[in-house]
Design a protein around this motif. Structure first.
Motif, short mmCIF file in Angstrom:
data_model
loop_
_atom_site.label_atom_id
_atom_site.label_comp_id
_atom_site.label_asym_id
_atom_site.label_seq_id
_atom_site.Cartn_x
_atom_site.Cartn_y
_atom_site.Cartn_z
N ARG A 167 0.83 -1.21 0.00
CA ARG A 167 0.00 0.00 0.00
C ARG A 167 0.87 1.26 0.00
NH1 ARG A 167 -2.55 -0.86 4.25
NH2 ARG A 167 -1.91 0.80 5.67
N TRP A 168 2.01 1.18 0.67
CA TRP A 168 2.94 2.32 0.70
C TRP A 168 3.41 2.66 -0.72
CZ3 TRP A 168 8.01 3.26 -0.68
CH2 TRP A 168 8.65 4.34 -0.09
N VAL A 169 3.77 1.66 -1.50
CA VAL A 169 4.21 1.92 -2.88
C VAL A 169 3.07 2.52 -3.69
CG1 VAL A 169 5.04 0.86 -5.01
CG2 VAL A 169 5.96 0.10 -2.81
N ASP A 170 1.86 2.01 -3.50
CA ASP A 170 0.71 2.49 -4.27
C ASP A 170 0.35 3.94 -3.96
OD1 ASP A 170 0.41 0.05 -5.53
OD2 ASP A 170 -1.09 -0.70 -4.12
N THR A 171 0.59 4.37 -2.72
CA THR A 171 0.13 5.69 -2.29
C THR A 171 1.26 6.68 -2.05
OG1 THR A 171 0.12 4.99 0.05
CG2 THR A 171 -1.92 4.70 -1.22
N ARG A 172 2.49 6.27 -2.24
CA ARG A 172 3.63 7.13 -1.95
C ARG A 172 3.63 8.36 -2.85
NH1 ARG A 172 7.46 8.47 1.83
NH2 ARG A 172 9.53 8.82 0.91
N LEU A 173 3.88 9.51 -2.27
CA LEU A 173 3.98 10.76 -3.02
C LEU A 173 5.37 11.34 -2.84
CD1 LEU A 173 0.58 12.53 -2.14
CD2 LEU A 173 1.12 11.19 -4.18
N VAL A 174 5.94 11.84 -3.92
CA VAL A 174 7.23 12.53 -3.90
C VAL A 174 7.01 13.91 -4.51
CG1 VAL A 174 9.62 12.53 -4.67
CG2 VAL A 174 8.50 10.37 -4.09
N ARG A 175 7.20 14.94 -3.69
CA ARG A 175 6.91 16.32 -4.10
C ARG A 175 5.48 16.44 -4.63
NH1 ARG A 175 12.04 15.21 -6.17
NH2 ARG A 175 13.75 16.32 -5.12
#
Length: 377
Positions: A73-81
């Motif tokens: 889920r972390w990979v699916d929802t991870r945001l960078v900037r």
């Protein structure tokens, strides 16, 4: 009679004591274990109240989710900037999870993740039977980032990834080509790919940037190439075009004049027509794909040119940066040519040239000592 200012402690039929307290919504929550005495229960409640007041409290029922489920889920929802992960980055993270993290730690509930489990995992991963130090460092950084988010989500109290230096990569030196080897490489490839090799070496563009180049990005009169896009091929998702890896990646790079004629020949002979036409395509008109190009074009040409085993097209990028540093490029100039937001890579190339300069100076002194006909003045 077990009332106190905050929370309650009551005696159970077993003779032990149960502590209960209201959570932020007012719902009564029971302690995850019972206590031998009422005083023990009161002390535990006081500790929980302090943690709630300081914002450091973790719900005892939190963190029951396994690391594997949370990481996906972390990979699916991870945001960078503020933006989702680039498709290629998400693919790499999922591969690291699947191959190196989940098999050892994936079934562990988040709340049971501790420093000793992480040390044991990393010790195996970075050991002689592991995938190598660089991969181990990348996987450790990924796990640490995931656990940092779990702390922010109040699922665990602290990050169990606390091994000093574990996330630092100690890559072996990439091969450094001689100019004659690069020229031999250019001569070894088919005419269709000659301009690509020249552009990769003399401008430092990445393979994804080269594959995304369109006619309008090349200004041969001004002698520049503009990097506006990059392409990635993701397993199961196909090909996608998007902006470069960072804002610094969007740049216009000067082309050394001696390869302009080769680029003009390529545009006239092989590139797709129209301003939006791709500059580099295969014999059947298809776009470049990294793996196919490496196997069918790069590998045989590298062998024919006598390049060191394990050489990659990306090594031409380092070669071009080193040549630029050798001719006096500043850190800022190297950052611009490479499309880097950080000066770390540029400093590495400059440092290599400084070390070479020192070696040359030492060799000059050594030559003086072996020359009978030379005297000091």
């Amino acid at each position: 009679m077990g009332r106190r200012a905050w929370g309650t402690v009551r005696r159970l039929p077993s003779g032990r004591y149960q502590a209960r307290y209201p959570d932020s919504s007012g719902k009564q929550v029971s302690a995850p274990h019972t206590f031998a005495t009422k005083a023990d229960g009161n002390r535990w409640l006081a500790k929980v109240q302090t943690q709630l007041d300081s914002g450091s409290w973790i719900d005892p029922k939190a963190g029951q989710e396994t690391l594997g489920v949370y990481a996906e889920r972390w990979v699916d929802t991870r945001l960078v900037r503020g933006r989702p992960l680039a498709p290629r980055t998400a693919e790499l993270y999922r591969a690291q999870l699947k191959n190196h993290i989940v098999p050892a730690l994936g079934s562990t509930p988040l709340r049971q993740m501790d420093a000793s489990a992480v040390r044991a995992w990393y010790g195996t991963l970075s050991g002689p039977d592991g995938p190598g130090q660089v991969t181990a460092a990348k996987c450790y950084r990924l796990l640490r980032a995931i656990c940092t988010t779990a702390v922010d989500d109040n699922l665990i109290a602290r990050n169990p990834c606390s091994i000093r230096g574990a996330g630092q990569e100690r890559s072996s030196e990439r091969p450094m080509f001689a100019l004659a080897q690069v020229q031999a490489l250019v001569d070894a490839v088919e005419d269709r790919w000659r301009a690509l090799i020249l552009l990769a070496g003399w401008t430092g563009l990445r393979i994804g940037e080269l594959a995304a180049l369109r006619r309008e990005d090349l200004d041969l009169t001004a002698g520049t190439v503009s990097v506006r896009s990059s392409v990635v091929d993701v397993i199961g998702q196909g090909r996608s075009y998007g902006p470069p890896k960072s804002a610094a990646g969007r740049r216009t790079v000067a082309i050394p004049p001696h390869i302009i004629d080769d680029l003009a020949h390529h545009l006239a002979t092989y590139a797709e027509p129209g301003a939006k036409g791709l500059v580099f395509v295969g014999p059947k008109g298809g776009p470049i794909r990294r793996n196919n190009f490496a196997a069918r074009v790069w590998a045989p040409a590298a062998e024919a040119a006598g390049l060191p085993p394990g050489s990659h097209l990306h090594d031409l990028r380092g070669w071009g940066a080193t040549v630029a540093a050798r001719h006096g490029a500043t850190t800022r100039e190297l950052m611009h040519r490479l499309g880097h937001a950080s000066p770390a890579a540029a400093l590495r190339y400059q440092r290599a040239e400084q070390e070479r300069d020192a070696a040359l100076a030492a060799a000059m002194s050594a030559a003086l000592g072996h020359s009978d006909g030379m005297t000091s003045s």
